[in-house]
Design a protein around this motif. Structure first.
Motif, PDB file in Angstrom:
ATOM      1  N   TYR A 143       0.763  -1.255   0.102  1.00  0.00           N
ATOM      2  CA  TYR A 143      -0.066  -0.031   0.143  1.00  0.00           C
ATOM      3  C   TYR A 143       0.798   1.296   0.045  1.00  0.00           C
ATOM      4  O   TYR A 143       1.749   1.360   0.627  1.00  0.00           O
ATOM      5  CB  TYR A 143      -0.887   0.062   1.204  1.00  0.00           C
ATOM      6  N   VAL A 155      -3.569   0.221  -3.725  1.00  0.00           N
ATOM      7  CA  VAL A 155      -3.051  -1.088  -3.101  1.00  0.00           C
ATOM      8  C   VAL A 155      -3.133  -2.499  -4.092  1.00  0.00           C
ATOM      9  O   VAL A 155      -3.941  -2.380  -5.062  1.00  0.00           O
ATOM     10  CB  VAL A 155      -4.538  -1.514  -2.209  1.00  0.00           C
ATOM     11  N   LEU A 168      -6.159  -3.706  -6.212  1.00  0.00           N
ATOM     12  CA  LEU A 168      -7.351  -3.869  -5.827  1.00  0.00           C
ATOM     13  C   LEU A 168      -8.201  -2.756  -6.013  1.00  0.00           C
ATOM     14  O   LEU A 168      -7.729  -1.510  -5.684  1.00  0.00           O
ATOM     15  CB  LEU A 168      -7.005  -4.224  -4.120  1.00  0.00           C
ATOM     16  N   VAL A 170     -10.888  -0.550  -4.561  1.00  0.00           N
ATOM     17  CA  VAL A 170     -11.489  -0.378  -3.473  1.00  0.00           C
ATOM     18  C   VAL A 170     -12.666   0.916  -3.302  1.00  0.00           C
ATOM     19  O   VAL A 170     -12.576   1.731  -3.929  1.00  0.00           O
ATOM     20  CB  VAL A 170     -10.265   0.078  -2.420  1.00  0.00           C
ATOM     21  N   SER A 171     -13.587   0.306  -2.777  1.00  0.00           N
ATOM     22  CA  SER A 171     -14.961   1.132  -2.701  1.00  0.00           C
ATOM     23  C   SER A 171     -14.972   2.081  -1.445  1.00  0.00           C
ATOM     24  O   SER A 171     -14.212   1.854  -0.293  1.00  0.00           O
ATOM     25  CB  SER A 171     -16.157   0.562  -3.039  1.00  0.00           C
ATOM     26  N   LEU A 174     -11.405   6.522   1.069  1.00  0.00           N
ATOM     27  CA  LEU A 174      -9.892   6.059   0.967  1.00  0.00           C
ATOM     28  C   LEU A 174      -9.134   6.856   1.818  1.00  0.00           C
ATOM     29  O   LEU A 174      -9.288   8.158   2.138  1.00  0.00           O
ATOM     30  CB  LEU A 174      -9.342   6.458  -0.521  1.00  0.00           C
ATOM     31  N   ARG A 189      -7.512  -8.450   8.400  1.00  0.00           N
ATOM     32  CA  ARG A 189      -7.496  -7.127   7.982  1.00  0.00           C
ATOM     33  C   ARG A 189      -6.007  -6.576   7.996  1.00  0.00           C
ATOM     34  O   ARG A 189      -5.090  -7.095   8.627  1.00  0.00           O
ATOM     35  CB  ARG A 189      -8.146  -6.152   8.944  1.00  0.00           C
ATOM     36  N   LEU A 209      -8.165  -2.287   6.383  1.00  0.00           N
ATOM     37  CA  LEU A 209      -8.637  -2.681   4.906  1.00  0.00           C
ATOM     38  C   LEU A 209      -9.271  -4.104   5.035  1.00  0.00           C
ATOM     39  O   LEU A 209      -8.363  -5.044   5.402  1.00  0.00           O
ATOM     40  CB  LEU A 209      -7.655  -2.471   3.823  1.00  0.00           C
ATOM     41  N   LYS A 210     -10.342  -4.286   4.369  1.00  0.00           N
ATOM     42  CA  LYS A 210     -11.171  -5.322   4.511  1.00  0.00           C
ATOM     43  C   LYS A 210     -10.957  -6.277   2.930  1.00  0.00           C
ATOM     44  O   LYS A 210     -10.939  -5.340   2.176  1.00  0.00           O
ATOM     45  CB  LYS A 210     -12.431  -5.659   5.173  1.00  0.00           C
ATOM     46  N   PRO A 220     -13.687  -5.135  -1.064  1.00  0.00           N
ATOM     47  CA  PRO A 220     -12.836  -4.459  -0.368  1.00  0.00           C
ATOM     48  C   PRO A 220     -13.191  -2.858   0.141  1.00  0.00           C
ATOM     49  O   PRO A 220     -13.667  -2.312  -0.627  1.00  0.00           O
ATOM     50  CB  PRO A 220     -11.517  -4.541  -1.602  1.00  0.00           C
ATOM     51  N   GLY A 221     -12.729  -2.655   1.124  1.00  0.00           N
ATOM     52  CA  GLY A 221     -12.963  -1.346   1.612  1.00  0.00           C
ATOM     53  C   GLY A 221     -12.274  -0.798   2.829  1.00  0.00           C
ATOM     54  O   GLY A 221     -11.876  -1.750   3.801  1.00  0.00           O
ATOM     55  N   TRP A 222     -12.004   0.430   3.014  1.00  0.00           N
ATOM     56  CA  TRP A 222     -11.237   1.101   4.095  1.00  0.00           C
ATOM     57  C   TRP A 222     -12.424   1.345   5.377  1.00  0.00           C
ATOM     58  O   TRP A 222     -13.327   2.049   5.109  1.00  0.00           O
ATOM     59  CB  TRP A 222     -10.481   2.136   3.838  1.00  0.00           C
TER      60      TRP A 222
END
Length: 484
Positions: A143, A155, A168, A170-171, A174, A189, A209-210, A220-222
């Motif tokens: 990252y 990522v 990745l 990511v939605s 951020l 995580r 981050l998942k 995926p999301g923070w």
């Protein structure tokens, strides 16, 4: 309770690694630690030093290898990433001089052979100061970083079997782009802490981050985490090392100051407890390693091994153990009843100073008046940083400017600047001196307070006897300071 113990020659055999910062050190199983690369005196390194844990032996293996241009090893570099998967150490990126690197290598530590890898998929751009962690025993997640023009917030996941990179998607929200942060996998995580971000601010945020585990169906999301407890100060260039049910943070680089900013290097230990899910200060003895950043900290059973780093002036090559109180190595420490046990040296010093401040300064005090006059909002609950004058660059630079003498030692420079202030009237002080003077005032008063409660720090270090420390530095009325 944990204890810092400086490593002694009896702890190791073989040639120790030379001083460096910006290097990497990875655990290969439970048998060895591999140190690679780094920087010392503007020289970039590409050597390998190995610590054989069972035999307590440092050695430098003769590595073979093959690169795309006929080289047998990666080029010298610092601020790269290195991740261990089984017996292999994967290396990506870093910096050589002003050039950001984007090459990808693996070291087989069974036969000490380097191979430059040709990877596929969504290739990451060349970068330094990124952070990465292993996902299980096959994948690596990376990252952020700095590509020479901008801070990054992307990522990438690498499959070390197929050598395919995947960026990745990511939605949601951020994290701000950053470099010099840490990234640590904790179960499912990725935890990212701190770093320096766009525009230069140093951060103190914690993100999770998942969506990194194939078997899960998570998108995926923070998530920004705000945990209870004694959170660490904002920093970059620190380390986070897994140890049982907690993560141990040590060192790093931040900024301090009220009216002007100055560099601060840390040597505190902060724990993220995975059971109680909160921050805690790790109680340690007073004799700690000097503050530093861009060092390495590795775990060996219940012990931690600290190596190298940089403090703004010096590149370190010392080795320190951090061990629990029942470790036999603690017997080396001299038993001294007056030795100060603290939960981070800076933290205990500032908390003692704050308690004295609350007693002596009420609403109508000089500090309150000064805050109102300068329109400054200061909270004493945020962890006041007291740094030694020898590490206060702005203090020493002001002393050199005012005295016109560049040959003074740090001690002579401090005495000369304080003599200048002793002979000055409030009206003669310039605004640019104010923040330096106030910081020195905090330093001397906290030192005086600690002396009164039995610390080894003596107010005579300042060049004044104790009764004069308050008389010469205490501002009785904000109107004494003329601003222009």
């Amino acid at each position: 309770m944990h204890y810092w113990v400086r490593a002694s020659p009896a702890d190791f055999t073989g040639p120790l690694p030379q001083p460096r910062s910006g290097h990497t050190a990875v655990n290969i199983g439970k048998s060895k630690i591999v140190v690679f690369g780094g920087l010392v005196d503007k020289k970039f390194l590409n050597d390998i030093s190995v610590y054989d844990i069972d035999n307590k032996l440092w050695f430098q293996p003769e590595c073979t290898g093959s690169g795309s241009e006929g080289q047998t090893a990666p080029s010298p570099r610092a601020f790269h990433i290195a991740i261990a998967i089984d017996c292999h150490m994967f290396v990506f990126g870093g910096r050589l001089g002003t050039k950001r690197l984007g090459d990808f290598w693996v070291l087989d530590t069974d036969i000490w052979q380097w191979s430059e890898l040709t990877s596929f998929g969504d290739l990451p751009s060349p970068r330094d100061f990124a952070a990465a962690s292993a996902i299980g025993n096959q994948k690596i997640v990376m990252y952020g970083g700095w590509d020479g023009k901008k801070w990054l917030s992307d990522v990438f996941v690498l499959d070390t079997m197929s050598l395919e990179w995947t960026e990745l998607a990511v939605s949601g929200t951020l994290p701000p782009p950053r470099c010099g942060h840490t990234a640590t996998m904790v179960e499912k995580r990725l935890l990212v802490y701190g770093g320096r971000g766009g525009g230069g601010p140093i951060m103190g945020d914690l993100w999770a981050l998942k969506g990194l585990i194939d078997e899960d169906t998570e998108v995926p999301g923070w998530t920004l985490l705000k945990l209870p407890g004694q959170a660490p100060a904002a920093r970059c260039g620190h380390t986070v090392t897994s140890g049982g049910h907690y993560l141990l943070m040590f060192g790093g680089h931040g900024t301090g100051g009220w009216l002007s900013r100055y560099d601060v290097y840390f040597n505190d230990c902060v724990v993220l407890d995975r059971v109680s899910v909160q921050w805690k200060r790790l109680a340690t003895n007073a004799e700690a390693p000097s503050p530093r950043a861009y060092h390495t900290m590795t775990s060996i059973g219940s012990r931690y091994l600290l190596f190298g780093g940089f403090d703004g002036k010096v590149t370190h090559g010392d080795l320190w153990w951090l061990v629990p109180e029942d470790d036999p190595i603690t017997k080396r420490l001299s038993a001294s009843p007056s030795e100060a046990i603290h939960e981070s040296h800076d933290s205990s010093m500032s908390s003692g100073f704050r308690s004295k401040t609350k007693e002596n300064h009420m609403d109508g005090s000089a500090i309150s008046e000064l805050q109102k006059r300068l329109n400054i909002s200061v909270s004493f609950s945020g962890g006041l940083q007291i740094i030694h004058e020898h590490e206060d660059k702005e203090f020493l630079e002001l002393a050199s400017r005012i005295t016109g003498n560049t040959t003074f030692t740090n001690k002579q420079a401090a005495q000369a600047l304080r003599e200048h202030w002793r002979n000055s009237t409030p009206k003669s002080l310039r605004l640019k001196e104010l923040s330096v003077l106030l910081r020195d005032y905090q330093r001397l008063i906290s030192r005086h307070h600690l002396a009164n409660v039995g610390s080894h720090l003596q107010s005579t270090e300042s060049g004044f006897i104790e009764k004069d420390t308050f008389r010469l530095y205490h501002i009785t009325n904000a109107s004494q300071i003329i601003l222009w």
